[in-house]
Design a protein around this motif. Sequence first.
Motif, mmCIF file in Angstrom:
data_model
loop_
_atom_site.group_PDB
_atom_site.id
_atom_site.type_symbol
_atom_site.label_atom_id
_atom_site.label_comp_id
_atom_site.label_asym_id
_atom_site.label_seq_id
_atom_site.Cartn_x
_atom_site.Cartn_y
_atom_site.Cartn_z
ATOM 1 N N TYR A 1 0.837 -1.199 0.000
ATOM 2 C CA TYR A 1 0.000 0.000 0.000
ATOM 3 C C TYR A 1 0.875 1.253 0.000
ATOM 4 O O TYR A 1 0.619 2.202 -0.741
ATOM 5 C CB TYR A 1 -0.925 -0.011 1.216
ATOM 6 C CG TYR A 1 -1.834 1.186 1.319
ATOM 7 C CD1 TYR A 1 -3.041 1.229 0.631
ATOM 8 C CD2 TYR A 1 -1.500 2.276 2.119
ATOM 9 C CE1 TYR A 1 -3.892 2.320 0.725
ATOM 10 C CE2 TYR A 1 -2.337 3.378 2.217
ATOM 11 C CZ TYR A 1 -3.522 3.397 1.520
ATOM 12 O OH TYR A 1 -4.357 4.484 1.608
ATOM 13 N N PRO B 1 -9.700 2.608 1.061
ATOM 14 C CA PRO B 1 -9.776 3.310 2.348
ATOM 15 C C PRO B 1 -8.641 2.862 3.285
ATOM 16 O O PRO B 1 -8.399 1.666 3.449
ATOM 17 C CB PRO B 1 -11.136 2.902 2.911
ATOM 18 C CG PRO B 1 -11.920 2.414 1.733
ATOM 19 C CD PRO B 1 -10.914 1.860 0.774
ATOM 20 N N LYS B 2 -7.937 3.823 3.869
ATOM 21 C CA LYS B 2 -6.774 3.536 4.722
ATOM 22 C C LYS B 2 -7.124 2.571 5.855
ATOM 23 O O LYS B 2 -6.347 1.683 6.200
ATOM 24 C CB LYS B 2 -6.206 4.847 5.282
ATOM 25 C CG LYS B 2 -5.027 4.684 6.203
ATOM 26 C CD LYS B 2 -3.779 4.267 5.467
ATOM 27 C CE LYS B 2 -2.586 4.303 6.413
ATOM 28 N NZ LYS B 2 -1.543 3.384 6.040
ATOM 29 N N ASP C 1 -0.320 7.877 -5.136
ATOM 30 C CA ASP C 1 -1.364 8.533 -4.353
ATOM 31 C C ASP C 1 -2.759 8.315 -4.931
ATOM 32 O O ASP C 1 -3.716 8.084 -4.181
ATOM 33 C CB ASP C 1 -1.085 10.041 -4.220
ATOM 34 C CG ASP C 1 0.075 10.327 -3.276
ATOM 35 O OD1 ASP C 1 0.408 9.443 -2.449
ATOM 36 O OD2 ASP C 1 0.657 11.425 -3.360
ATOM 37 N N ASP C 2 -2.903 8.382 -6.240
ATOM 38 C CA ASP C 2 -4.231 8.199 -6.832
ATOM 39 C C ASP C 2 -4.728 6.764 -6.648
ATOM 40 O O ASP C 2 -5.928 6.518 -6.519
ATOM 41 C CB ASP C 2 -4.254 8.611 -8.304
ATOM 42 C CG ASP C 2 -3.293 7.803 -9.179
ATOM 43 O OD1 ASP C 2 -2.186 7.482 -8.712
ATOM 44 O OD2 ASP C 2 -3.670 7.510 -10.332
ATOM 45 N N GLU C 3 -3.801 5.778 -6.607
ATOM 46 C CA GLU C 3 -4.199 4.387 -6.362
ATOM 47 C C GLU C 3 -4.621 4.200 -4.901
ATOM 48 O O GLU C 3 -5.551 3.448 -4.604
ATOM 49 C CB GLU C 3 -3.046 3.435 -6.692
ATOM 50 C CG GLU C 3 -2.699 3.353 -8.165
ATOM 51 C CD GLU C 3 -1.505 2.455 -8.424
ATOM 52 O OE1 GLU C 3 -1.641 1.564 -9.285
ATOM 53 O OE2 GLU C 3 -0.458 2.638 -7.767
ATOM 54 N N LYS C 4 -3.947 4.891 -4.001
ATOM 55 C CA LYS C 4 -4.284 4.799 -2.572
ATOM 56 C C LYS C 4 -5.686 5.328 -2.300
ATOM 57 O O LYS C 4 -6.390 4.816 -1.421
ATOM 58 C CB LYS C 4 -3.277 5.581 -1.721
ATOM 59 C CG LYS C 4 -1.931 4.924 -1.604
ATOM 60 C CD LYS C 4 -1.021 5.761 -0.730
ATOM 61 C CE LYS C 4 0.364 5.173 -0.684
ATOM 62 N NZ LYS C 4 1.271 5.998 0.120
ATOM 63 N N GLN C 5 -6.099 6.319 -3.048
ATOM 64 C CA GLN C 5 -7.424 6.905 -2.841
ATOM 65 C C GLN C 5 -8.540 5.909 -3.117
ATOM 66 O O GLN C 5 -9.644 6.062 -2.622
ATOM 67 C CB GLN C 5 -7.591 8.156 -3.708
ATOM 68 C CG GLN C 5 -6.733 9.301 -3.241
ATOM 69 C CD GLN C 5 -6.845 10.521 -4.131
ATOM 70 O OE1 GLN C 5 -7.541 10.515 -5.158
ATOM 71 N NE2 GLN C 5 -6.168 11.587 -3.744
ATOM 72 N N GLU C 6 -8.247 4.884 -3.874
ATOM 73 C CA GLU C 6 -9.251 3.862 -4.197
ATOM 74 C C GLU C 6 -9.410 2.837 -3.062
ATOM 75 O O GLU C 6 -10.333 2.022 -3.096
ATOM 76 C CB GLU C 6 -8.856 3.141 -5.485
ATOM 77 C CG GLU C 6 -8.790 4.051 -6.699
ATOM 78 C CD GLU C 6 -8.266 3.322 -7.925
ATOM 79 O OE1 GLU C 6 -8.646 2.153 -8.128
ATOM 80 O OE2 GLU C 6 -7.477 3.933 -8.670
ATOM 81 N N ARG D 1 -2.374 -2.926 -6.632
ATOM 82 C CA ARG D 1 -3.568 -2.265 -6.106
ATOM 83 C C ARG D 1 -4.747 -3.234 -6.126
ATOM 84 O O ARG D 1 -5.468 -3.368 -5.142
ATOM 85 C CB ARG D 1 -3.883 -1.023 -6.944
ATOM 86 C CG ARG D 1 -5.191 -0.324 -6.554
ATOM 87 C CD ARG D 1 -5.581 0.743 -7.563
ATOM 88 N NE ARG D 1 -5.836 0.184 -8.890
ATOM 89 C CZ ARG D 1 -7.012 -0.326 -9.295
ATOM 90 N NH1 ARG D 1 -8.040 -0.330 -8.475
ATOM 91 N NH2 ARG D 1 -7.160 -0.825 -10.497
#
Length: 182
Positions: free
Chosen positions: A88, A100-101, A93-98, A168
């Motif tokens: 992760y 939820p942390k 960053d745009d992949e992380k937004q998909e 991802r």
Amino acid sequence: MSNCWCWEAIKMKLSNVERLVLSNQYKILMDLNPDEVDYYEEKLKIVQNGYTHYYNDLFSEIDEELPEHISQEVVAVLNMYRAINFSYDDLKDDEKQEIPKHRVEFEGFDGNEEPQHYSFCRFVIEDSNRFQELHNKNGYNAHRDVLPKYRRMLIVWEKLGRKTDLSRDEIISLVTPPKQAI
């Protein structure tokens, strides 16, 4: 059928050598802990006099051994979450937004319903200083059963070959709960 107490089920035997070793240990502990002499003196008398009825009291501070399958399961879950978290962190960053942390954060185990998993997990992370990247400032008590979720995730991770460098989509497949049938 008799109404006798089942003392036989908990009766313990100690050899003379074991009794001698324990006796010496209690004498040493009495010297090292003057504030607890009475406690160790009682244990010493039990051992020296062979009071088998009270042998179980000698081991009251020792837990039963943890079954190996539980420790293996905890370590497998920790390894899986290590892979999820490192992967992760490597995402753009745009992949992380998909994702939820909170889905990639290790929750721990339920202290009430999964106490052996919970205590071993705490030992591994806090006492053994392993898996420090999974350290949770809120502790490791999920306050809900999480084993079904982790076991489902482990099946998926196993199908992925226990990869440590996850994409991802692979992370999403691990952390997304299955759809419930209506």
